[in-house]
Design a protein around this motif. Structure first.
Motif, PDB file in Angstrom:
ATOM      1  N   SER A 189      26.462 -12.051 -33.303  1.00  0.00           N
ATOM      2  CA  SER A 189      26.808 -12.596 -31.999  1.00  0.00           C
ATOM      3  C   SER A 189      25.682 -13.486 -31.494  1.00  0.00           C
ATOM      4  N   PRO A 190      26.007 -14.615 -30.848  1.00  0.00           N
ATOM      5  CA  PRO A 190      24.952 -15.454 -30.274  1.00  0.00           C
ATOM      6  C   PRO A 190      24.180 -14.749 -29.165  1.00  0.00           C
ATOM      7  N   TYR A 191      24.749 -13.680 -28.639  1.00  0.00           N
ATOM      8  CA  TYR A 191      24.059 -12.933 -27.584  1.00  0.00           C
ATOM      9  C   TYR A 191      23.044 -11.946 -28.157  1.00  0.00           C
ATOM     10  N   PHE A 192      23.201 -11.603 -29.425  1.00  0.00           N
ATOM     11  CA  PHE A 192      22.236 -10.759 -30.136  1.00  0.00           C
ATOM     12  C   PHE A 192      21.939 -11.450 -31.467  1.00  0.00           C
ATOM     13  N   PRO A 193      21.307 -12.619 -31.455  1.00  0.00           N
ATOM     14  CA  PRO A 193      21.226 -13.490 -32.641  1.00  0.00           C
ATOM     15  C   PRO A 193      20.516 -12.892 -33.843  1.00  0.00           C
ATOM     16  N   ASN A 194      19.613 -11.959 -33.634  1.00  0.00           N
ATOM     17  CA  ASN A 194      18.832 -11.426 -34.754  1.00  0.00           C
ATOM     18  C   ASN A 194      19.290 -10.042 -35.201  1.00  0.00           C
ATOM     19  N   VAL A 195      20.478  -9.642 -34.761  1.00  0.00           N
ATOM     20  CA  VAL A 195      20.962  -8.294 -35.045  1.00  0.00           C
ATOM     21  C   VAL A 195      22.195  -8.369 -35.937  1.00  0.00           C
ATOM     22  N   HIS A 196      22.192  -7.623 -37.040  1.00  0.00           N
ATOM     23  CA  HIS A 196      23.343  -7.584 -37.938  1.00  0.00           C
ATOM     24  C   HIS A 196      24.503  -6.834 -37.280  1.00  0.00           C
ATOM     25  N   SER A 197      25.718  -7.196 -37.662  1.00  0.00           N
ATOM     26  CA  SER A 197      26.907  -6.545 -37.116  1.00  0.00           C
ATOM     27  C   SER A 197      27.109  -5.183 -37.768  1.00  0.00           C
ATOM     28  N   VAL A 198      27.956  -4.357 -37.144  1.00  0.00           N
ATOM     29  CA  VAL A 198      28.269  -3.052 -37.731  1.00  0.00           C
ATOM     30  C   VAL A 198      28.972  -3.240 -39.070  1.00  0.00           C
ATOM     31  N   LYS A 199      29.768  -4.291 -39.175  1.00  0.00           N
ATOM     32  CA  LYS A 199      30.470  -4.561 -40.425  1.00  0.00           C
ATOM     33  C   LYS A 199      29.470  -4.882 -41.535  1.00  0.00           C
ATOM     34  N   GLU A 200      28.479  -5.708 -41.217  1.00  0.00           N
ATOM     35  CA  GLU A 200      27.457  -6.071 -42.195  1.00  0.00           C
ATOM     36  C   GLU A 200      26.636  -4.859 -42.625  1.00  0.00           C
ATOM     37  N   GLN A 201      26.514  -3.874 -41.736  1.00  0.00           N
ATOM     38  CA  GLN A 201      25.702  -2.699 -42.031  1.00  0.00           C
ATOM     39  C   GLN A 201      26.526  -1.543 -42.596  1.00  0.00           C
ATOM     40  N   GLY A 202      27.773  -1.829 -42.936  1.00  0.00           N
ATOM     41  CA  GLY A 202      28.574  -0.842 -43.640  1.00  0.00           C
ATOM     42  C   GLY A 202      29.184   0.255 -42.809  1.00  0.00           C
ATOM     43  N   LEU A 203      29.323   0.013 -41.500  1.00  0.00           N
ATOM     44  CA  LEU A 203      29.891   1.076 -40.675  1.00  0.00           C
ATOM     45  C   LEU A 203      31.382   1.253 -40.919  1.00  0.00           C
ATOM     46  N   GLY A 204      32.045   0.182 -41.369  1.00  0.00           N
ATOM     47  CA  GLY A 204      33.437   0.315 -41.755  1.00  0.00           C
ATOM     48  C   GLY A 204      34.441   0.102 -40.649  1.00  0.00           C
ATOM     49  N   MET A 205      33.992  -0.264 -39.451  1.00  0.00           N
ATOM     50  CA  MET A 205      34.911  -0.544 -38.359  1.00  0.00           C
ATOM     51  C   MET A 205      34.323  -1.659 -37.514  1.00  0.00           C
ATOM     52  N   SER A 206      35.179  -2.440 -36.878  1.00  0.00           N
ATOM     53  CA  SER A 206      34.639  -3.587 -36.154  1.00  0.00           C
ATOM     54  C   SER A 206      35.408  -4.006 -34.915  1.00  0.00           C
ATOM     55  N   PRO A 207      36.335  -3.205 -34.376  1.00  0.00           N
ATOM     56  CA  PRO A 207      37.090  -3.679 -33.211  1.00  0.00           C
ATOM     57  C   PRO A 207      36.182  -4.037 -32.035  1.00  0.00           C
ATOM     58  N   ARG A 208      36.425  -5.207 -31.461  1.00  0.00           N
ATOM     59  CA  ARG A 208      35.693  -5.611 -30.262  1.00  0.00           C
ATOM     60  C   ARG A 208      36.411  -5.076 -29.025  1.00  0.00           C
ATOM     61  N   LEU A 209      35.680  -4.981 -27.946  1.00  0.00           N
ATOM     62  CA  LEU A 209      36.260  -4.521 -26.688  1.00  0.00           C
ATOM     63  C   LEU A 209      36.717  -5.714 -25.863  1.00  0.00           C
ATOM     64  N   TRP A 210      37.720  -5.495 -25.022  1.00  0.00           N
ATOM     65  CA  TRP A 210      38.197  -6.551 -24.141  1.00  0.00           C
ATOM     66  C   TRP A 210      38.707  -5.956 -22.840  1.00  0.00           C
TER      67      TRP A 210
END
Length: 326
Positions: free
Chosen positions: A232-253
């Motif tokens: 995310s551009p709001y956390f530019p240096n942080v890997h996503s949960v998907k990239e880290q193998g958490l296996g889930m990625s739904p965003r909130l809205w």
């Protein structure tokens, strides 16, 4: 709580920048429009409701009143929405949990997400991250698992309710990372979770950018995983949960709903009014961007389609993590 009161005041001022359309939508209603929010004042759902509500007041030439009805993992507010007259005067601002997660984790609900509500308009997507307090010596999910293994029972994960999206993320993290992080629910919402982090009662959570950014900037919190499939551009240096193998990625809205039975014309009117507000450049720059929110412009049918897709994904997560409530 001062930071959240300040946030609400800022949201109201920013929303006043939204100019009404040249040809205003005709509205013959004489009573104020109600916006039911199933959270206490202070969190992102409440702030979004107040900002959009002020914009609607200007665009439609009517008073808009926000009514906070927190509790029971949004069930109290959702029940109030269901019971409201479907006359186009009452709308409801829900976090996705209410209609995409609750149906999968509760064996019984006092409402039916499909039958009792009409999807009016999607509002915003929420940029969120898994964060830890500064004294936890980790920078990613792998290190979090290693710390938990070396310090069993010392990590507490705060959520904004049992069966909430934050709770399901904890369940998936414990399952995928083989951790045993303790669950600490805060029925008062995200603002209370932040207070728990600052007091040291909890050490980790999943929350929105708007709630955690200032504490990250002050060095009190660290983001270790972004919610979603990519960075995310709001956390530019942080890997996503998907990239880290958490296996889930739904965003909130956050979205707008109405009691079932509302006239189709009222749905279309409100959808168009909301979309005009979300597309306003000043609103986006001064409110959405500063809070890590993404405008979700579209028709009511497109919003309903999103709900069905997300509900299926969350149902799979709830099943995998065995989160069920009576």
């Amino acid at each position: 709580m001062r930071i959240f009161q300040t946030l609400q005041i800022a949201m109201l001022g920013i929303a006043m920048c939204v100019q009404p359309a040249t040809a205003q939508v005709a509205n013959s209603l004489s009573k104020p429009i109600r916006l039911i929010v199933p959270f206490a004042a202070g969190g992102p759902t409440d702030a979004a409701a107040r900002a959009v509500g002020e914009g609607l007041s200007r665009a439609l030439g009517q008073s808009v009143i926000v009514e906070n009805k927190p509790g029971a993992n949004t069930i109290i507010g959702a029940s109030a929405c269901k019971a409201a007259a479907p006359d186009g005067q009452t709308f409801c601002i829900f976090l996705n949990d209410t209609v995409t997660i609750n149906p999968s984790v509760y064996s019984k609900l006092p409402y039916d997400s499909d039958l009792d509500f009409v999807a009016v308009a999607s509002l915003v997507g929420i940029e969120s991250a898994i964060v830890v307090t500064a004294d936890v010596p980790v920078s990613n999910l792998k290190e979090l698992a290693q710390f938990d293994a070396a310090n069993p029972g010392k990590l507490n994960w705060g959520t904004f309710g049992i069966g909430s999206s934050a709770h399901l993320y904890l369940g998936q993290a414990n399952r995928a990372l083989n951790t045993r992080i303790n669950h600490v629910p805060y029925a008062q919402g995200g603002a209370a979770v932040v207070s728990g982090l600052m007091s040291g009662d909890i050490q980790s959570t999943m929350l929105s950018y708007g709630l955690v950014n200032q504490w990250i900037q002050k060095g009190k919190l660290k983001a270790i995983a972004v919610i979603g499939e990519s960075r995310s551009p709001y956390f530019p240096n942080v890997h996503s949960v998907k990239e880290q193998g958490l296996g889930m990625s739904p965003r909130l809205w956050i979205g707008m709903f109405a009691p079932s039975g509302i006239p189709a014309a009222a749905v279309e009117q409100m959808n168009k009014a909301v979309n005009r507000i979300l597309l306003d450049p000043a609103f986006q720059k001064q409110y959405l961007e500063t809070q890590g929110l993404t405008p979700l412009v579209g028709t009511s049918q497109e919003f309903a389609d999103r709900i069905r897709r997300d509900r299926a994904e969350w149902a799979a997560v709830a099943s995998a993590t065995n989160v069920r409530l009576d």
